[in-house]
Enzyme design. Structure first.
Site, PDB file in Angstrom:
ATOM      1  CB  THR A 181      -3.628  -4.296  -1.809  1.00 57.44           C
ATOM      2  OG1 THR A 181      -3.575  -3.361  -2.867  1.00 57.44           O
ATOM      3  CG2 THR A 181      -2.519  -5.320  -1.980  1.00 57.44           C
ATOM      4  CB  THR A 220      -1.367  -3.465   1.673  1.00 50.99           C
ATOM      5  OG1 THR A 220      -2.288  -2.479   1.186  1.00 50.99           O
ATOM      6  CG2 THR A 220      -1.458  -3.537   3.177  1.00 50.99           C
ATOM      7  N   GLY A 221       0.129  -0.755   0.524  1.00 48.01           N
ATOM      8  CA  GLY A 221       0.416   0.657   0.751  1.00 48.01           C
ATOM      9  C   GLY A 221       0.927   1.301  -0.520  1.00 48.01           C
ATOM     10  N   GLY A 278       2.868   1.703  -3.344  1.00 47.94           N
ATOM     11  CA  GLY A 278       3.748   0.730  -3.966  1.00 47.94           C
ATOM     12  C   GLY A 278       5.119   1.261  -4.313  1.00 47.94           C
ATOM     13  NE  ARG A 315       1.627   2.185  -9.281  1.00 43.74           N
ATOM     14  CZ  ARG A 315       1.217   1.531  -8.199  1.00 43.74           C
ATOM     15  NH1 ARG A 315       0.388   0.509  -8.309  1.00 43.74           N
ATOM     16  NH2 ARG A 315       1.623   1.881  -7.006  1.00 43.74           N
ATOM     17  CB  VAL A 316       4.317  -2.551 -12.510  1.00 39.59           C
ATOM     18  CG1 VAL A 316       4.490  -3.771 -11.614  1.00 39.59           C
ATOM     19  CG2 VAL A 316       3.866  -2.979 -13.908  1.00 39.59           C
TER      20      VAL A 316
HETATM   21  N1  ASP Z   1       0.595  -1.609  -2.907  1.00 41.90           N
HETATM   22  C1  ASP Z   1      -0.439  -1.491  -3.912  1.00 41.90           C
HETATM   23  C2  ASP Z   1       0.160  -0.826  -5.122  1.00 41.90           C
HETATM   24  O1  ASP Z   1       0.901   0.118  -4.969  1.00 41.90           O
HETATM   25  C3  ASP Z   1      -1.621  -0.701  -3.468  1.00 41.90           C
HETATM   26  C4  ASP Z   1      -2.132  -0.948  -2.073  1.00 41.90           C
HETATM   27  O2  ASP Z   1      -1.635  -1.798  -1.373  1.00 41.90           O
HETATM   28  O3  ASP Z   1      -3.084  -0.271  -1.667  1.00 41.90           O
HETATM   29  O4  ASP Z   1      -0.157  -1.206  -6.207  1.00 41.90           O
END
Ligand code: ASP
Length: 378
Positions: A238, A289-290, A292, A266-267
């Protein structure tokens, strides 16, 4: 009349002082744990709650996840990541040098990352469970809290630009699905077919995730229905950017393909203002990021801003408290880049690794990929 010494007041005062000292720890969940780094907090102890750099005008990230290891990372891969982050920073630097504002700078930086198939945004986005691509992005302006976002788009080449159009050309904050794709096309943004986003690497990750979910470890990973059903990969990719311009206006943007094997529809947090992205002049510009779902439930980036505004915290300690102190308790890991208007950059992460880079006021570009590069400059 003789005044008797009121000695009883001494123990009473002692108790009152002790209670007052303990109160903040009760009223601010996680506040007493800032330095309890432990197993879930790979941000190095030396960095805990401290800035990673100062005099920063622009920073980008390229996702969090299992750390890239110096010993096992192919030099070509290392170069590709560093060049990818640096190219994005250079694009933002051009904008800022030409007198552009922080919104234009974060958009320019994120567009470059979206066009780079190494990252999970735009070209190179991960696959949904039905082998499609659905992209999310958002952008926010700190001067007036204007924001725009798109969710689940399937044909916009640069979702961050669609998000900016939503912010500037509509009275809404978020458009989703077909309506968002149509809006972007009507406003002249380049459109692509789904195969534009396709990469072998992301396809292999989808196959791996599906095989994993058939295997014995799957139940543990998705226990209680709360798991994402997705396998955590090395640096998920991301992308995001935060910037401050010469008027000291802040901006932030985030863009993603989401998580591998996510349900269709999915959001995640990336397009959600206050979760994946937030910018408010005087407090912080932050991009996350992570996992979500956890960043949404924890209102991650807005909470960082609130801790600064209402809790008197500085950028680095507020970002650290949210990312390392609070979110892991909700069951997810990740990281943020968080920039204050005076140029303080924090990059805490509870995931093992996060790749990011920054541009200083003097025009220097720094990239950080490996955990041992995350030493504090603060
Ligand atoms: N945060 C993003 C999501 O959940 C994914 C990511 O950052 O790796 O869509």
């Amino acid at each position: 009349m003789r005044v008797r010494p009121r000695l009883w007041i001494v123990p009473v005062l002692t108790v009152l002082v002790a209670v007052a000292a303990a109160l903040p720890a009760f009223s601010r969940p996680g506040a007493g744990e800032d330095h309890r780094v432990g197993a879930v907090a790979p941000t190095k102890a030396a960095d805990a709650g401290r800035p990673v750099a100062r005099d920063v005008v622009l920073a980008v990230h390229g996702g969090a996840g299992t750390a890239l290891r110096r010993e096992t990372t192919d030099p070509r891969k290392e170069k590709a990541y560093r060049d990818g982050l640096a190219d994005a920073l250079k694009a933002g630097r051009r904008v800022l040098r030409d007198g552009g504002d922080s919104v234009a700078a974060v958009e320019a930086a994120v567009r470059v990352l979206e066009d780079n198939e190494l990252f999970n945004a735009g070209r190179g986005a991960v696959f949904t469970e039905d082998a499609g691509h659905e992209l999310d992005a958002s952008i926010m302006r700190g001067s007036d809290l204007a924001a725009g976002a798109v969710a689940g788009v399937r044909s916009v080449r640069n979702p961050v630009s669609a998000a900016r159009l939503v912010m500037e050309k509509t009275k809404h904050v978020m458009l989703a699905g077909e309506g968002a794709d149509d809006f972007a096309a009507r406003n002249g943004l380049p459109t692509v077919t789904q195969d534009y986003y396709w990469t072998q690497r992301r396809w292999d990750e989808l196959v791996k995730a599906k095989n994993f979910l058939k295997g014995p470890k799957a139940e543990k990973a998705t226990k209680g229905g709360k798991g994402t059903g997705a396998v955590r990969e090395e640096i998920t990719g991301t992308v995001g950017a935060v910037a401050v311009d010469r008027d000291r206006d802040l901006a932030a943007a985030t863009s993603t393909g989401g998580m591998t094997n996510k349900m269709a529809g999915r959001v995640g947090d990336s397009p959600v203002v206050g979760a994946g992205t937030y910018a408010k002049n005087g407090t912080v510009a932050a991009s996350a990021t992570g996992h979500g779902e956890v960043f949404i439930r924890g209102a991650a980036t807005a909470t960082i801003s609130h801790l600064i505004e209402f809790g008197g915290r500085d950028v680095a300690s507020a970002a650290y408290e949210v990312v390392v102190g609070r979110l892991p308790r909700l069951g997810g890991t990740g990281g943020v880049i968080a920039l204050g208007h005076e140029g303080t950059l924090a990059a805490p992460h509870s995931s093992e690794g996060m790749v990011y880079g920054y541009l200083t006021e003097d025009g220097d570009i720094v990239t950080r990929l490996f955990p041992d590069e995350s030493s504090s400059d603060g």
